[in-house]
Scaffold this motif. Sequence first.
Motif, short mmCIF file in Angstrom:
data_model
loop_
_atom_site.label_atom_id
_atom_site.label_comp_id
_atom_site.label_asym_id
_atom_site.label_seq_id
_atom_site.Cartn_x
_atom_site.Cartn_y
_atom_site.Cartn_z
N GLY A 63 0.82 -1.19 0.00
CA GLY A 63 0.00 0.00 0.00
C GLY A 63 0.85 1.23 0.00
O GLY A 63 0.63 2.15 -0.76
N SER A 83 -6.85 5.83 -3.80
CA SER A 83 -6.85 6.60 -2.57
C SER A 83 -8.24 6.62 -1.96
O SER A 83 -9.12 7.29 -2.45
CB SER A 83 -6.36 8.03 -2.82
N GLU A 99 -7.78 9.41 1.74
CA GLU A 99 -6.32 9.54 1.81
C GLU A 99 -5.84 10.85 2.39
O GLU A 99 -4.66 10.99 2.71
CB GLU A 99 -5.72 9.33 0.42
N LEU A 118 -2.56 4.98 -4.93
CA LEU A 118 -2.03 5.06 -3.57
C LEU A 118 -1.00 6.14 -3.33
O LEU A 118 -0.33 6.14 -2.32
CB LEU A 118 -1.42 3.70 -3.17
#
Length: 512
Positions: free
Chosen positions: A25, A44, A47, A289
């Motif tokens: 991740g 995301s 996030e 990510l």
Amino acid sequence: MTPHPRSSAGRKGLATLVCGALAAGALAAAGATALEPGAASASSHREAPLISGTPQYDNTDVYAFVSPDKPDTTTIVANWTPFEQPAGGPNFYPFAEDAQYDLHIDNNGDAQGELLYRFTFRTHTKNKKTFLYNTGPVESLDDPDLNITQTYDIELLRLRNQALVSRTKIADDVPVAPSNVGKASMPDYAALRRQAVRDLGNGVTAFAGQADDPFFLDLRVFDLLYGGDLTEVGNDTLKGYNVNSIALQVPTHMITESAGQPVVGIWSTTQRKNAQGHFTQVSRLGNPLVNEVVNPLKDKDRFNADSPWNDGQFLKNVTHPELPKLIEAIYKIEAPAEPRDDLVDVFLKGVKGLNQPPHVRPSEQLRLNTSIEPTAEPKRLGVLDGDNAGFPNGRRLSDDVLDAALQVVEGELVGAKNDLGDAVDKNDKDFEEAFPYVALPTEGSRGPLAKGTTDGNDVRTEIGDALQPAGASGGSSTDTTLVAASAGAGALGVLLIGTGLVWWRRMRGRAY
């Protein structure tokens, strides 16, 4: 970086696997951390501090790939609203009306979008005197029993150096596929999905509506990298959750600069109308990510509000990523030497000889070489496993971006060979073979069958039988016609059922 085949066979033990999962991740994020400020990376979910409180505007993922069944077209899928609970009624999950959902395309590598497809939505309510999302079984998108509906418009903006060249409306009042309330309310949800796929002319096809979240991974990495305990890796955290999807399929020649320059960079953004009536960018997403794991807290909100051509300010987050150091501290896997120029090449420029445009300006985008034909048997690790039609050359729904990014972050391209991963290798649902490709959303009324019922029983019969008084025959002497579909906001829905419900009220001595 030179694309090369690799074997996906064999992992290096539980500790290595877990470490991979943890890094996966963060790794993907680390690779993209230098990305454009404000790009919420392709994977995301919640996030950044500000956007986590407004999920309607929160980009979760972006996918871009040459269409497997129409290889002369390119498909872009962008998702919003993370962690949609299937039973989240009665309001469920509409797109925001005060937002501009944008798909950006950079077709010359200058870190600026030359094409922008803008989706805007409107909500329509037939009966405001009821709390119900639908007032009966829904069989079509224009069914009078579908109480709350949405439609959308699409505009194509052509830009040069961020100045508007032209604006063209290419779709008007297109219906959105509704949230999947359940079997009683939407007995054939697949048919509703098909009705929401619209041919816009000139080879362009569009879809907007709810879908199963296609991203698969074990997100428990945020529990201090599993707290050093890797015995429970392999759980798909997003299993059973839905998202709101926008999908667009266009002839490839419409989005590339030329046949000789087939590489495009793609990202999505959300702009929200502020109190002064102006639109402000609040979320952005390209590679997976990036903002979630690569950027530190001080940069996350700024990253979501900025643009690819300003990504240089986040370069240190990529060249000196935090994640490998955390993995080394907990799992004793040595972090690759810095600065991480290999990550800059993969996530900010594209792979040379594969998907790097000439005269590229480093920036966070999902880069796709549209001249590479789709493969009949995609490999989940994409380029790392010799499949150049996959991630990081664009991103297909089935690409295991967490494992691929983790392996790159941990030094796969600089001699530190590894088979790291989170032991979640595919989505819990099969993807569709035709546009929009995303899997159908999980229904809101899922759950165990009532005692004495079977899968073959019609849901209305099951409800009617369940409401029969003790000792009553299994026949239908009372009227059990369903007059209102599930409307609960949790585990149970409110069902209005003819005389059977009247009897039930009297027995229980309470009003509904």
